[in-house]
Design a protein around this motif. Structure first.
Motif, PDB file in Angstrom:
ATOM      1  N   VAL A 145     -10.420  23.981  19.584  1.00 17.77           N
ATOM      2  CA  VAL A 145     -10.393  24.242  18.018  1.00 17.77           C
ATOM      3  C   VAL A 145     -10.392  22.935  17.486  1.00 17.77           C
ATOM      4  CG1 VAL A 145      -9.005  25.412  16.216  1.00 17.77           C
ATOM      5  CG2 VAL A 145      -9.038  26.275  18.552  1.00 17.77           C
ATOM      6  N   LEU A 146     -11.156  22.702  16.421  1.00 15.68           N
ATOM      7  CA  LEU A 146     -11.294  21.438  15.627  1.00 15.68           C
ATOM      8  C   LEU A 146     -10.512  21.809  14.327  1.00 15.68           C
ATOM      9  CD1 LEU A 146     -12.650  18.651  15.144  1.00 15.68           C
ATOM     10  CD2 LEU A 146     -14.245  20.348  13.558  1.00 15.68           C
ATOM     11  N   ILE A 147      -9.382  20.912  13.986  1.00 10.15           N
ATOM     12  CA  ILE A 147      -8.792  21.045  12.956  1.00 10.15           C
ATOM     13  C   ILE A 147      -8.690  19.815  12.219  1.00 10.15           C
ATOM     14  CG2 ILE A 147      -7.028  22.597  14.103  1.00 10.15           C
ATOM     15  CD1 ILE A 147      -5.134  20.426  14.230  1.00 10.15           C
ATOM     16  N   THR A 148      -8.012  19.799  10.822  1.00 10.35           N
ATOM     17  CA  THR A 148      -7.907  18.602  10.223  1.00 10.35           C
ATOM     18  C   THR A 148      -6.657  18.373  10.070  1.00 10.35           C
ATOM     19  OG1 THR A 148      -9.874  19.221   8.893  1.00 10.35           O
ATOM     20  CG2 THR A 148      -8.550  17.792   7.863  1.00 10.35           C
ATOM     21  N   THR A 149      -6.256  16.980  10.312  1.00  5.05           N
ATOM     22  CA  THR A 149      -4.745  16.599  10.079  1.00  5.05           C
ATOM     23  C   THR A 149      -4.731  15.593   8.963  1.00  5.05           C
ATOM     24  OG1 THR A 149      -4.639  15.064  11.608  1.00  5.05           O
ATOM     25  CG2 THR A 149      -4.107  17.265  12.042  1.00  5.05           C
ATOM     26  N   VAL A 150      -3.827  14.782   8.461  1.00  3.44           N
ATOM     27  CA  VAL A 150      -3.592  13.777   7.389  1.00  3.44           C
ATOM     28  C   VAL A 150      -2.903  12.741   8.071  1.00  3.44           C
ATOM     29  CG1 VAL A 150      -2.942  13.135   5.325  1.00  3.44           C
ATOM     30  CG2 VAL A 150      -3.868  15.454   5.582  1.00  3.44           C
ATOM     31  N   GLU A 151      -3.655  11.557   8.461  1.00  5.08           N
ATOM     32  CA  GLU A 151      -2.969  10.654   8.956  1.00  5.08           C
ATOM     33  C   GLU A 151      -3.363   9.321   8.033  1.00  5.08           C
ATOM     34  OE1 GLU A 151      -4.307  10.093  13.038  1.00  5.08           O
ATOM     35  OE2 GLU A 151      -3.876  12.290  13.494  1.00  5.08           O
ATOM     36  N   SER A 152      -2.315   8.628   7.733  1.00  9.20           N
ATOM     37  CA  SER A 152      -2.378   7.329   6.685  1.00  9.20           C
ATOM     38  C   SER A 152      -3.201   7.942   5.514  1.00  9.20           C
ATOM     39  CB  SER A 152      -3.081   6.456   7.584  1.00  9.20           C
ATOM     40  OG  SER A 152      -2.367   5.899   8.398  1.00  9.20           O
ATOM     41  N   ASN A 153      -2.810   9.119   5.113  1.00  2.96           N
ATOM     42  CA  ASN A 153      -3.524   9.282   3.767  1.00  2.96           C
ATOM     43  C   ASN A 153      -4.880   9.786   3.659  1.00  2.96           C
ATOM     44  OD1 ASN A 153      -0.991   9.515   2.106  1.00  2.96           O
ATOM     45  ND2 ASN A 153      -1.472   7.317   1.658  1.00  2.96           N
ATOM     46  N   GLU A 154      -5.498   9.825   4.917  1.00  7.69           N
ATOM     47  CA  GLU A 154      -6.897  10.319   5.327  1.00  7.69           C
ATOM     48  C   GLU A 154      -6.862  11.467   5.956  1.00  7.69           C
ATOM     49  OE1 GLU A 154      -9.724   7.475   6.554  1.00  7.69           O
ATOM     50  OE2 GLU A 154      -8.826   5.691   5.767  1.00  7.69           O
ATOM     51  N   GLU A 155      -7.997  12.203   5.741  1.00  4.71           N
ATOM     52  CA  GLU A 155      -8.105  13.383   6.724  1.00  4.71           C
ATOM     53  C   GLU A 155      -8.902  12.878   7.870  1.00  4.71           C
ATOM     54  OE1 GLU A 155     -10.492  16.413   4.518  1.00  4.71           O
ATOM     55  OE2 GLU A 155      -8.562  17.305   3.381  1.00  4.71           O
ATOM     56  N   VAL A 156      -8.428  13.584   9.227  1.00  3.64           N
ATOM     57  CA  VAL A 156      -9.059  13.124  10.442  1.00  3.64           C
ATOM     58  C   VAL A 156      -9.247  14.567  11.335  1.00  3.64           C
ATOM     59  CG1 VAL A 156      -8.540  12.077  12.683  1.00  3.64           C
ATOM     60  CG2 VAL A 156      -7.516  11.017  10.308  1.00  3.64           C
TER      61      VAL A 156
END
Length: 173
Positions: A145-156
């Motif tokens: 599954v592809l998800i979107t997380t937030v790391e260092s204020n950027e969507e990854v």
């Protein structure tokens, strides 16, 4: 003095109303593929019932610049509010939903971004969204599954297993 009190009361009531209208996040949205490589919405949640619909729309504000440095929104997929796909009411978490008509034909520009999330029909609950481009689908396998997380204020974007996806959904409560 009465005007000040009335203005303050109106401001408090307005802020309270705005805060109470924000849907609670009780799940996560991802993108997966079936055995034939067709994209599916993936939903995992901790609420009492599943989301009613999956919303998929072109994400104009998230589009990478094209070689001409001008953002390229998808010309053949609707922006907000996009398309809605019904979630069967009897499914259990995690669940998948077929995205009929997606990807659109003719194929969108590879720089086009899309955003997808699940929401209750009355907007009382929602899920964390996933943002993606079509080339990111090429590495997906059934069960990932592809998800979107937030790391260092950027969507990854991040690929995870279906088991990990289900755990993330349960952890939302």
């Amino acid at each position: 003095m009465r005007r000040i009190a009335a203005s303050l009361t109106a401001a408090v009531l307005t802020l309270t109303g705005l805060a109470s209208c924000t849907p609670v996040r009780k799940g996560i949205t991802g993108l997966t593929v079936d055995a034939n490589g067709r994209p599916l919405a993936a939903l995992a949640w901790c609420a009492d019932r599943p989301r009613d619909v999956v919303v998929l729309h072109a994400a104009r504000d998230l589009v990478s610049p094209s070689p001409s440095s001008v953002p390229t929104p998808s010309a053949n997929w609707p922006e907000w509010p996009g398309r809605k796909y019904d979630v069967p009411p009897d499914v259990t978490s995690p669940a998948t939903v077929h995205l009929a008509g997606f990807p659109p034909e003719p194929a969108p520009d590879p720089h086009d971004s899309f955003r997808m999330y699940g929401v209750a029909g009355n907007s009382s609950f929602t899920t964390h969204s996933v943002t993606f481009r079509l080339p990111e689908l090429s590495g997906l396998q059934p069960g990932s599954v592809l998800i979107t997380t937030v790391e260092s204020n950027e969507e990854v974007q991040k690929g995870i297993s279906l088991d990990e996806f289900a755990r993330l959904g349960r952890d939302e409560c």
